[in-house]
Design a protein around this motif. Sequence first.
Motif, mmCIF file in Angstrom:
data_model
loop_
_atom_site.group_PDB
_atom_site.id
_atom_site.type_symbol
_atom_site.label_atom_id
_atom_site.label_comp_id
_atom_site.label_asym_id
_atom_site.label_seq_id
_atom_site.Cartn_x
_atom_site.Cartn_y
_atom_site.Cartn_z
ATOM 1 N N ALA A 270 0.822 -1.211 0.000
ATOM 2 C CA ALA A 270 0.000 0.000 0.000
ATOM 3 C C ALA A 270 0.851 1.255 0.000
ATOM 4 O O ALA A 270 0.602 2.196 -0.776
ATOM 5 C CB ALA A 270 -0.918 -0.013 1.219
ATOM 6 N N TYR A 271 1.867 1.300 0.869
ATOM 7 C CA TYR A 271 2.708 2.495 0.925
ATOM 8 C C TYR A 271 3.575 2.617 -0.331
ATOM 9 O O TYR A 271 3.881 3.732 -0.778
ATOM 10 C CB TYR A 271 3.568 2.477 2.189
ATOM 11 C CG TYR A 271 2.799 2.975 3.393
ATOM 12 C CD1 TYR A 271 2.656 4.333 3.641
ATOM 13 C CD2 TYR A 271 2.178 2.077 4.267
ATOM 14 C CE1 TYR A 271 1.925 4.796 4.729
ATOM 15 C CE2 TYR A 271 1.439 2.522 5.360
ATOM 16 C CZ TYR A 271 1.318 3.886 5.590
ATOM 17 O OH TYR A 271 0.581 4.346 6.654
ATOM 18 N N ALA A 274 1.357 4.117 -2.967
ATOM 19 C CA ALA A 274 1.093 5.534 -2.704
ATOM 20 C C ALA A 274 2.174 6.436 -3.280
ATOM 21 O O ALA A 274 1.923 7.625 -3.535
ATOM 22 C CB ALA A 274 0.954 5.764 -1.200
ATOM 23 N N ASP A 275 3.361 5.891 -3.507
ATOM 24 C CA ASP A 275 4.474 6.672 -4.064
ATOM 25 C C ASP A 275 4.501 6.667 -5.588
ATOM 26 O O ASP A 275 5.364 7.314 -6.184
ATOM 27 C CB ASP A 275 5.805 6.136 -3.535
ATOM 28 C CG ASP A 275 6.024 6.456 -2.060
ATOM 29 O OD1 ASP A 275 5.443 7.445 -1.582
ATOM 30 O OD2 ASP A 275 6.770 5.710 -1.399
ATOM 31 N N GLN A 280 -4.121 6.147 -6.664
ATOM 32 C CA GLN A 280 -4.831 6.750 -5.534
ATOM 33 C C GLN A 280 -5.137 5.658 -4.508
ATOM 34 O O GLN A 280 -5.836 4.702 -4.807
ATOM 35 C CB GLN A 280 -6.129 7.401 -6.017
ATOM 36 C CG GLN A 280 -5.916 8.532 -7.005
ATOM 37 C CD GLN A 280 -5.118 9.675 -6.410
ATOM 38 O OE1 GLN A 280 -5.368 10.087 -5.270
ATOM 39 N NE2 GLN A 280 -4.153 10.182 -7.163
ATOM 40 N N ILE A 281 -4.587 5.829 -3.316
ATOM 41 C CA ILE A 281 -4.797 4.849 -2.259
ATOM 42 C C ILE A 281 -4.600 5.544 -0.924
ATOM 43 O O ILE A 281 -3.861 6.531 -0.830
ATOM 44 C CB ILE A 281 -3.810 3.660 -2.397
ATOM 45 C CG1 ILE A 281 -4.155 2.553 -1.389
ATOM 46 C CG2 ILE A 281 -2.369 4.102 -2.273
ATOM 47 C CD1 ILE A 281 -3.344 1.272 -1.583
ATOM 48 N N GLN A 282 -5.269 5.052 0.101
ATOM 49 C CA GLN A 282 -5.097 5.542 1.465
ATOM 50 C C GLN A 282 -4.415 4.437 2.273
ATOM 51 O O GLN A 282 -5.083 3.596 2.888
ATOM 52 C CB GLN A 282 -6.449 5.917 2.073
ATOM 53 C CG GLN A 282 -7.118 7.088 1.360
ATOM 54 C CD GLN A 282 -8.495 7.398 1.909
ATOM 55 O OE1 GLN A 282 -9.410 6.581 1.808
ATOM 56 N NE2 GLN A 282 -8.639 8.564 2.509
ATOM 57 N N PRO A 283 -3.084 4.424 2.261
ATOM 58 C CA PRO A 283 -2.365 3.290 2.862
ATOM 59 C C PRO A 283 -2.587 3.141 4.357
ATOM 60 O O PRO A 283 -2.508 2.031 4.888
ATOM 61 C CB PRO A 283 -0.899 3.603 2.550
ATOM 62 C CG PRO A 283 -0.857 5.072 2.303
ATOM 63 C CD PRO A 283 -2.174 5.422 1.686
ATOM 64 N N PHE A 293 -7.197 0.144 -4.680
ATOM 65 C CA PHE A 293 -6.665 1.408 -5.180
ATOM 66 C C PHE A 293 -7.333 1.742 -6.504
ATOM 67 O O PHE A 293 -7.963 0.890 -7.140
ATOM 68 C CB PHE A 293 -5.144 1.367 -5.321
ATOM 69 C CG PHE A 293 -4.600 0.436 -6.376
ATOM 70 C CD1 PHE A 293 -4.294 0.887 -7.648
ATOM 71 C CD2 PHE A 293 -4.354 -0.905 -6.077
ATOM 72 C CE1 PHE A 293 -3.761 0.040 -8.620
ATOM 73 C CE2 PHE A 293 -3.838 -1.764 -7.033
ATOM 74 C CZ PHE A 293 -3.544 -1.294 -8.308
#
Length: 360
Positions: A270-271, A274-275, A280-283, A293
């Motif tokens: 997830a993280y 996010a990079d 688009q994701i809320q890790p 995502f």
Amino acid sequence: MRIDDRHIDLRSDTVTQPTEAMREAMYRAEVGDDVYSEDPTINRLQELAAHITGKEAALFVPSGTMGNTIALLTHAGRGQAVIVGDQSHIYRYEAGGASTLGGSPMYVVPTHPDGMLDIDAVTHGIADESDEHIAATALVCIENSHNRCGGTVLGVEQIESITTLAHDRGVAVHMDGARVFNAATALKVPVSTLASSVDSMMFCLSKGLSAPVGSLLVGEAAFIRRARRMRKVLGGGMRQAGVLAAAGIVALEQMVDRLAEDHENCERLAYGLADIPHVQIQPDQVVTNILLFSLEHGEQQPFSNSEIDLFLSKAREHGVLLGRMGEKHIRAVTHAGIEAEHIERALTGIRKVLQEMRPA
């Protein structure tokens, strides 16, 4: 644990392979006729499942969908309503089992992003037999962890707010706990704590626990006796199925503690996502082994359906298998056989795909 070196398969935790210990146990399993309740390995699995979940009895079934369907058919009679969430697996992915087979209408209520049913809608939706125009409610269904909400979990207080409301109105509660061991791992509580106030629960052996097939339905002894008859109605009597149950025993005894590794890998994924530009994701909201995502162009313009299909196709070419969830979300699920190195390879592949697509 074997894994296909050509692809990193993040479509689902249903793709897990049985361990060598499972294969050995299956080979050596003592069997009998389970329709006569004479398969000793199935009996042992059922006793183990009941003990772990804190329930009186358990029933081994071929699949989670059958387990849920049996529960609904056992709790609700023809013309009695079942309350379900609009994002629930029971409502979305199980072919309307209770309605199709049992004549029980589904009363659909909103699901909050954390997987919780809208409590006001449940309160309003519970009906008794005082109004002849309305189907009386027999059952409320909850899901933990929640698939379409990205593996979110319901805590003890949330569960008890539903069960207290339902029980006060004379209505039973069933938990679709396909991945309840993931939920318990995330919350750091025993599964029995999460199951304590529900009337029945189904959980899968064939997802994160890595058994090749099978699920368990648990509840009071009288409920399970009735459920066994429903299993027969659905063709779920499996005769010498101890060869399958043996893998389930290994799953419960050896595979629960390692679920935390899947959660760590999911968080790492997830993280990493996010990079990556356009992802688009809320890790910080990823708590178990499932993440969702979406993909966007600049200025918050989401990818079209055809662009999402192209992304998934190109990801496969780069050795990463992902699935769709709903109209715009992409789902990734970590599981046994997926290690940190596979997460890095997946992230590299996804970066390359988006660079090749050159979104604006």
